[in-house]
Write a protein that holds these residues in place. Sequence first.
Motif, PDB file in Angstrom:
ATOM      1  N   ARG A  81       0.833  -1.202   0.000  1.00 34.14           N
ATOM      2  CA  ARG A  81       0.000   0.000   0.000  1.00 34.14           C
ATOM      3  C   ARG A  81       0.864   1.247   0.000  1.00 34.14           C
ATOM      4  NH1 ARG A  81      -4.359  -0.250   4.519  1.00 34.14           N
ATOM      5  NH2 ARG A  81      -5.039   1.591   3.391  1.00 34.14           N
ATOM      6  N   SER A  82       0.301   2.310  -0.499  1.00 33.34           N
ATOM      7  CA  SER A  82       0.990   3.596  -0.539  1.00 33.34           C
ATOM      8  C   SER A  82       0.816   4.315   0.799  1.00 33.34           C
ATOM      9  CB  SER A  82       0.397   4.442  -1.677  1.00 33.34           C
ATOM     10  OG  SER A  82       0.885   5.756  -1.609  1.00 33.34           O
ATOM     11  N   TYR A  83       1.932   4.773   1.364  1.00 32.24           N
ATOM     12  CA  TYR A  83       1.910   5.499   2.626  1.00 32.24           C
ATOM     13  C   TYR A  83       2.011   6.980   2.310  1.00 32.24           C
ATOM     14  CZ  TYR A  83       2.857   6.430   7.558  1.00 32.24           C
ATOM     15  OH  TYR A  83       2.784   6.870   8.848  1.00 32.24           O
ATOM     16  N   LYS A  84       0.942   7.714   2.595  1.00 31.86           N
ATOM     17  CA  LYS A  84       0.840   9.105   2.149  1.00 31.86           C
ATOM     18  C   LYS A  84       1.668  10.096   2.968  1.00 31.86           C
ATOM     19  CE  LYS A  84      -3.459   8.262  -0.056  1.00 31.86           C
ATOM     20  NZ  LYS A  84      -4.842   8.316  -0.169  1.00 31.86           N
ATOM     21  N   LEU A  85       2.113   9.696   4.139  1.00 33.21           N
ATOM     22  CA  LEU A  85       2.884  10.610   4.987  1.00 33.21           C
ATOM     23  C   LEU A  85       4.363  10.237   5.029  1.00 33.21           C
ATOM     24  CD1 LEU A  85       0.377  10.926   7.980  1.00 33.21           C
ATOM     25  CD2 LEU A  85       0.676  12.491   6.057  1.00 33.21           C
TER      26      LEU A  85
END
Length: 171
Positions: A137-141
């Motif tokens: 998954r993409s970690y936005k922070l």
Amino acid sequence: SGGEPLLQPDFLNMLLIECIERGIHTALDTSGYASHDIIDRISRKVDLFLYDIKMMDDAKHRKYTGVSNKPILQNLRKLAKNGSELVVTLAIIPGVNDDEKNITNTAEFLSSLSNVKHVSLLPYHRAGVDKYKSLGRSYKLVKTKPPSSQKMKTIGEKLKDCGLIVKIGGR
């Protein structure tokens, strides 16, 4: 256990009943994002609520969490009014919820409630980066860094100025 216990209200209700029957103190760590009916059903069975607040602005809350904060804040008001013991947790995320306006609004809101034992300020940490990566998954922070100890202290003082008891870094 992880996750939001209020998403499993039937199991949670049965578990709380069993704890009460055995004389076990009950604490519920929750975001408060649930229907009023669920809160009503379980609130009298919980000795202590560990209640997470993200931010006061509803549009910003929707942007970062995907849901409105209105039921969360309404449920917290209701629990306070009903006399539930509350520890409010506020994770400080630089660039997301550490601005002056949010801190002031949060302090004013929380100081208007009865039964808030204390507020726990938790500095953002990067523990989720590897977890998200392992899940694909993409970690936005990913570029967000934890707040400085001075920033945490400043926020804590703002909350204290509104009459709140504050703990930094733990519950």
